[in-house]
Write a protein that holds these residues in place. Structure first.
Motif, PDB file in Angstrom:
ATOM      1  N   ASP A 134      43.192 -10.834  -8.667  1.00 46.79           N
ATOM      2  CA  ASP A 134      43.301 -11.874  -7.653  1.00 46.79           C
ATOM      3  C   ASP A 134      43.439 -13.263  -8.259  1.00 46.79           C
ATOM      4  O   ASP A 134      44.329 -14.041  -7.892  1.00 46.79           O
ATOM      5  N   ILE A 135      42.552 -13.591  -9.194  1.00 44.26           N
ATOM      6  CA  ILE A 135      42.551 -14.929  -9.768  1.00 44.26           C
ATOM      7  C   ILE A 135      43.832 -15.181 -10.556  1.00 44.26           C
ATOM      8  O   ILE A 135      44.412 -16.273 -10.480  1.00 44.26           O
ATOM      9  N   ASN A 136      44.292 -14.192 -11.307  1.00 40.85           N
ATOM     10  CA  ASN A 136      45.507 -14.393 -12.091  1.00 40.85           C
ATOM     11  C   ASN A 136      46.749 -14.494 -11.217  1.00 40.85           C
ATOM     12  O   ASN A 136      47.691 -15.223 -11.539  1.00 40.85           O
ATOM     13  N   THR A 137      46.783 -13.774 -10.090  1.00 44.59           N
ATOM     14  CA  THR A 137      47.890 -13.944  -9.146  1.00 44.59           C
ATOM     15  C   THR A 137      47.856 -15.348  -8.551  1.00 44.59           C
ATOM     16  O   THR A 137      48.892 -16.009  -8.413  1.00 44.59           O
ATOM     17  N   GLU A 138      46.672 -15.831  -8.222  1.00 52.71           N
ATOM     18  CA  GLU A 138      46.516 -17.195  -7.718  1.00 52.71           C
ATOM     19  C   GLU A 138      46.977 -18.218  -8.754  1.00 52.71           C
ATOM     20  O   GLU A 138      47.535 -19.263  -8.398  1.00 52.71           O
ATOM     21  N   ASP A 139      46.761 -17.942 -10.042  1.00 54.77           N
ATOM     22  CA  ASP A 139      47.216 -18.871 -11.085  1.00 54.77           C
ATOM     23  C   ASP A 139      48.705 -19.169 -10.936  1.00 54.77           C
ATOM     24  O   ASP A 139      49.141 -20.321 -11.035  1.00 54.77           O
ATOM     25  N   ALA A 170      53.475 -11.418 -12.103  1.00 52.86           N
ATOM     26  CA  ALA A 170      54.548 -12.194 -11.466  1.00 52.86           C
ATOM     27  C   ALA A 170      55.110 -11.455 -10.261  1.00 52.86           C
ATOM     28  O   ALA A 170      55.365 -12.056  -9.205  1.00 52.86           O
ATOM     29  N   LEU A 171      55.311 -10.139 -10.380  1.00 56.47           N
ATOM     30  CA  LEU A 171      55.809  -9.368  -9.249  1.00 56.47           C
ATOM     31  C   LEU A 171      54.794  -9.372  -8.103  1.00 56.47           C
ATOM     32  O   LEU A 171      55.172  -9.460  -6.924  1.00 56.47           O
ATOM     33  N   ASN A 172      53.518  -9.291  -8.441  1.00 51.48           N
ATOM     34  CA  ASN A 172      52.487  -9.340  -7.409  1.00 51.48           C
ATOM     35  C   ASN A 172      52.500 -10.682  -6.698  1.00 51.48           C
ATOM     36  O   ASN A 172      52.365 -10.758  -5.471  1.00 51.48           O
ATOM     37  N   ALA A 173      52.679 -11.766  -7.457  1.00 50.64           N
ATOM     38  CA  ALA A 173      52.742 -13.102  -6.862  1.00 50.64           C
ATOM     39  C   ALA A 173      53.976 -13.246  -5.974  1.00 50.64           C
ATOM     40  O   ALA A 173      53.908 -13.823  -4.886  1.00 50.64           O
ATOM     41  N   ALA A 174      55.103 -12.699  -6.420  1.00 48.26           N
ATOM     42  CA  ALA A 174      56.339 -12.791  -5.634  1.00 48.26           C
ATOM     43  C   ALA A 174      56.219 -12.026  -4.329  1.00 48.26           C
ATOM     44  O   ALA A 174      56.814 -12.412  -3.310  1.00 48.26           O
ATOM     45  N   ALA A 175      55.455 -10.927  -4.340  1.00 51.27           N
ATOM     46  CA  ALA A 175      55.242 -10.164  -3.114  1.00 51.27           C
ATOM     47  C   ALA A 175      54.365 -10.928  -2.134  1.00 51.27           C
ATOM     48  O   ALA A 175      54.474 -10.738  -0.926  1.00 51.27           O
ATOM     49  N   TYR A 282      51.661  -2.652  -4.881  1.00 56.15           N
ATOM     50  CA  TYR A 282      51.861  -1.818  -3.703  1.00 56.15           C
ATOM     51  C   TYR A 282      52.969  -2.349  -2.793  1.00 56.15           C
ATOM     52  O   TYR A 282      53.713  -1.575  -2.194  1.00 56.15           O
ATOM     53  N   TYR A 283      53.120  -3.671  -2.695  1.00 55.66           N
ATOM     54  CA  TYR A 283      54.062  -4.251  -1.744  1.00 55.66           C
ATOM     55  C   TYR A 283      55.325  -4.833  -2.391  1.00 55.66           C
ATOM     56  O   TYR A 283      56.075  -5.552  -1.738  1.00 55.66           O
ATOM     57  N   ILE A 284      55.579  -4.520  -3.648  1.00 52.70           N
ATOM     58  CA  ILE A 284      56.760  -5.131  -4.269  1.00 52.70           C
ATOM     59  C   ILE A 284      58.060  -4.600  -3.672  1.00 52.70           C
ATOM     60  O   ILE A 284      59.113  -5.232  -3.827  1.00 52.70           O
ATOM     61  N   ASN A 285      58.008  -3.462  -2.984  1.00 53.89           N
ATOM     62  CA  ASN A 285      59.205  -2.966  -2.303  1.00 53.89           C
ATOM     63  C   ASN A 285      59.561  -3.810  -1.083  1.00 53.89           C
ATOM     64  O   ASN A 285      60.608  -3.602  -0.462  1.00 53.89           O
TER      65      ASN A 285
END
Length: 378
Positions: A134-139, A170-175, A282-285
């Motif tokens: 979570d924290i790294n995606t927020e970064d 990065a993919l998680n953040a883009a999703a 999970y949601y990158i699709n």
């Protein structure tokens, strides 16, 4: 009943908004002041085509991140430029690969920000060298916040680059963040997959995961500050080639840096405990914006990128225990395999200007990356 639930949510959100205002005002007064190195201490020389400055910005978790801002020369008088935030590899610092990527993109006309993640390098956060999905995606999303407010930047033209473990982040953040209009995942790891399944999914079974959970749980009691990971040093003669590649980048003058966990004693042993219990792609699709997954032909980690790309486009892939719908915008998704390249070749292109390193090479297609961002950051 729905009206009652909605009312409760609105009241709750209102209370949160009021309380956050006070917290934000307090944060401004008590903002973490970082002591940043002012000398040029990157593992690559500064390009004459760019300007550079050290900057800081805040995350929604209250951490202060340290970053290097690279701009095309004389861009101070321009506005409306496209911008890119860069981080990774996992356990590295901005003085290494991410800084090089940012500088090369600035040479090609982009405002580029290379940042140290929370708990890492010159950024704030305790305990040091730990990690959080979570924290790294927020970064990454906080980096987009920062770039959006720069007068030189068009806030509707922002992309990100994640390298190695930060490719998956990065993919998680883009999703999650629709402000991110284009994403490059370079030589990516899916940190949740490797933490939970082991390399090549060799421990993808309940018994193995339970044993790992037992060990990490006990580690929290015996020595929660213990460090692990990083690069094997000294290097065994029978080490796998990819371990030798890591050593060649992180331990030798090619990429060693004193603030890099991978160059030294690694990161907190229990720091990836949350990654092992998550599957954050999970949601990158459902990512509608443009994505380029770039991997080396000979990279041991290639299966991460290929599986992520396949799941992102088709909604199903080996290694993903979910099946989703195909991507609504598959036409702007691309998988690029670099012939002859290993995992670490895409850290710096295998290129070095240091004496005694033999013939130089560059396996990172910088112009291809620039074309991708130019096309998709309109």
């Amino acid at each position: 009943m729905k009206k009652v639930i909605m009312m409760a949510m609105l009241v709750s959100m209102g209370l949160m908004a009021c309380s956050e205002k006070g917290v934000n005002n307090q944060n401004k007064e008590n903002m973490t002041k970082l002591e940043l190195a002012q000398e040029w201490d990157k593992v690559f020389p500064l390009s004459e085509k760019v300007s550079h400055q050290k900057v800081t910005f805040e995350t929604q978790y209250g951490f202060t991140l340290a970053a290097d801002l690279y701009m095309p020369k004389d861009s101070q008088v321009e506005s409306g430029l496209p911008a890119i935030a860069v981080s990774g590899p996992f356990g590295a610092s901005k003085e290494q690969s991410s800084g090089l990527y940012a500088m090369r993109m600035a040479e090609r006309g982009f405002v580029a920000l290379a940042f140290d993640p929370s708990f890492t390098g010159e950024s704030s956060g305790e305990p040091r060298r730990t990690a959080s999905p979570d924290i790294n995606t927020e970064d990454f999303m906080a980096a987009v916040d920062y770039l959006s407010k720069l007068e030189q930047v068009d806030s509707s033209r922002i992309g990100i680059i994640g390298i190695c473990g930060w490719g998956g982040i990065a993919l998680n953040a883009a999703a999650a963040d629709t402000r991110i209009k284009a994403t490059v995942a370079s030589t990516m790891y899916d940190m949740t997959r490797v933490s939970g399944n082991g390399y090549f999914d060799s421990d993808d079974k309940e018994e193995a995961r339970h044993a790992a959970r037992e060990a990490l749980s006990q580690q929290r009691l015996t020595d929660p500050k213990a460090m692990a990971g990083g690069v094997v040093n000294p290097l065994p003669e029978d080490a796998p080639q990819f371990v030798k590649d890591y050593y060649d980048y992180y331990i030798t003058p090619r990429g060693y840096h004193k603030r890099s966990g991978n160059s030294n004693d690694g990161w907190r042993a229990i720091g990836t405990q949350a990654f092992a219990n998550a599957r954050f792609l999970y949601y990158i699709n459902e990512i509608r914006s443009a994505v380029l997954v770039m991997h080396g032909e000979k990279a041991h980690s290639r299966y991460f990128g290929e599986a992520a790309y396949k799941y992102m486009v088709e909604g199903k892939a080996e290694g993903y225990n979910v099946v989703g719908k195909p991507n609504p915008n598959p036409e702007n998704k691309e998988l690029l395999i670099i012939p002859g390249a290993t995992h670490c070749d895409l850290y710096d292109g295998g290129y070095t200007e240091l004496e005694g390193k033999g013939e130089s090479k560059n396996l990172i297609p910088w112009d291809k990356l620039a074309d991708f961002f130019t096309k998709n950051l309109k």
